[in-house]
Design an enzyme around this catalytic site. Structure first.
Site, PDB file in Angstrom:
ATOM      1  N   HIS A 112       0.614 -11.271   0.899  1.00  0.00           N
ATOM      2  CA  HIS A 112       0.131 -10.910   0.922  1.00  0.00           C
ATOM      3  C   HIS A 112      -0.876 -11.284  -0.957  1.00  0.00           C
ATOM      4  O   HIS A 112      -2.095 -11.559  -0.560  1.00  0.00           O
ATOM      5  CB  HIS A 112       0.675  -9.377  -0.033  1.00  0.00           C
ATOM      6  CG  HIS A 112      -0.635  -8.311  -0.375  1.00  0.00           C
ATOM      7  ND1 HIS A 112      -0.386  -7.126   0.188  1.00  0.00           N
ATOM      8  CD2 HIS A 112      -1.906  -8.509  -0.295  1.00  0.00           C
ATOM      9  CE1 HIS A 112      -1.543  -6.542  -0.164  1.00  0.00           C
ATOM     10  NE2 HIS A 112      -2.623  -6.783  -0.488  1.00  0.00           N
ATOM     11  N   TYR A 132       0.791  -1.104   0.143  1.00  0.00           N
ATOM     12  CA  TYR A 132       0.169   0.109   0.114  1.00  0.00           C
ATOM     13  C   TYR A 132       0.726   1.280   0.009  1.00  0.00           C
ATOM     14  O   TYR A 132       0.470   2.769  -0.386  1.00  0.00           O
ATOM     15  CB  TYR A 132      -0.691   0.022   1.146  1.00  0.00           C
ATOM     16  CG  TYR A 132      -2.189  -0.888   1.353  1.00  0.00           C
ATOM     17  CD1 TYR A 132      -1.821  -2.002   0.347  1.00  0.00           C
ATOM     18  CD2 TYR A 132      -2.749  -0.911   2.354  1.00  0.00           C
ATOM     19  CE1 TYR A 132      -2.710  -3.055   0.274  1.00  0.00           C
ATOM     20  CE2 TYR A 132      -3.621  -2.333   2.612  1.00  0.00           C
ATOM     21  CZ  TYR A 132      -3.712  -3.097   2.281  1.00  0.00           C
ATOM     22  OH  TYR A 132      -4.472  -4.245   2.039  1.00  0.00           O
TER      23      TYR A 132
END
Length: 307
Positions: A120, A51
């Site tokens: 992730h 992110y």
């Protein structure tokens, strides 16, 4: 209604039922937004190396703890390893690279211990098990309280089992009435792996509608012949709540921690306030019939979409 205080067991710790997601919040905006979320009552903050906002999130955590007058141990923090992806020219991380990436995340967040660290995506290819062994060792060393994966299928998790290390404690995946993944969820529950839901608000017509927030949702709806009108409006009115509250409560009632994101303080409060109602069995049964199959938030071929 008061904030929902439910927590779900996760290994030897507990995870709050409602967390604050930070995907698509810029590093510049993250400090103020996360601090505000904590002051409002959120006790779980979810971020990821992918992110590109961990430093801002860390600053927000530090400020938010002071604003709320709470200790670090009162807050649950999740971040994620970006494992690499050879298809994008991004070499998958091995054992040492995974440990280095964890240390970079820990430093950016300014935290000694991460409550939950996830891989992730299963894009590490032949190095997936190396990545997982690094997480196991970091947990055994006390740097992480719980470890898990994200966007993993049953086959990816069975690869871990076959290699011999401990199994994941959580799998963060897209879960909402349009993508219920019943087979995967049943498998996770049978294995004692907690499903954590992201993109819970996909069915809302306003979900990711701003420039730069594109997803596969629009294309899927067009191909399905569906409009973008939420089918949950009448249900929400029945309980006197917003459609977002209804969708989030559906996740919590199914045993999934949820991770709503908003930069509006009013919506932050609404998304956290789920304690005053329960969705009745008839409506839960109706929602169970709305599953459309695959999700729309995660686009594995596009590195800009890391939901």
């Amino acid at each position: 209604m008061p904030p929902l205080q439910t927590r779900f067991p996760l290994g030897k710790t507990q995870i709050p039922a409602v967390g604050f997601g930070t995907y698509l919040i810029s590093n510049d905006d993250a400090a103020q937004t996360v601090a505000e979320a904590i002051s409002i009552g959120y006790r779980h903050i979810d971020t990821a190396a992918g992110y590109q906002n961990e430093a801002g999130v860390g600053a927000g955590i530090d400020h938010g703890l002071a604003l709320a007058g709470i200790d670090r141990d009162d807050l649950f923090v999740t971040t994620k390893l970006w494992p690499g992806n050879a298809n994008w020219g991004d070499p998958p991380k091995g054992y040492d690279e995974t440990r280095a990436a964890f240390e970079a995340s820990r430093a950016a967040l300014g935290l000694e211990v991460i409550d939950l660290y996830l891989i992730h995506a299963p894009s590490g290819g032949e190095k997936r098990v190396e990545e997982w062994r690094a997480l196991c060792d970091l947990k055994s060393e006390g740097a992480i309280r719980a470890i898990g994966v994200s966007n993993f299928t049953r086959d990816h998790i069975e690869e871990i089992r076959a290699a011999g290390p401990p199994m994941p404690e959580a799998n963060q995946v897209e879960l909402h009435p349009w993508s219920q993944k019943p087979d995967l969820v049943a498998y996770l529950r049978a294995e004692g792996i907690l499903p954590i839901a992201y993109s819970s608000l996909v069915p809302l017509s306003t979900w990711r509608t701003k420039p730069g927030q594109e997803s596969a949702k629009t294309d899927q709806m067009k191909s399905d012949g569906q409009s973008d009108t939420s089918p949950f409006r009448h249900m929400a009115a029945k309980y006197g709540v917003t459609e977002a509250q209804l969708l989030l409560k559906w996740g919590v009632q199914n045993g999934f921690p949820v991770l709503p994101k908003s930069m509006s303080p009013d919506r932050m409060r609404q998304n956290l306030d789920l304690a005053g109602f329960d969705i009745d069995p008839g409506d839960m049964a109706d929602i169970a019939g709305m599953d459309r199959g695959d999700g729309v938030a995660w686009a594995i071929g596009d590195p800009s979409k890391l939901g």
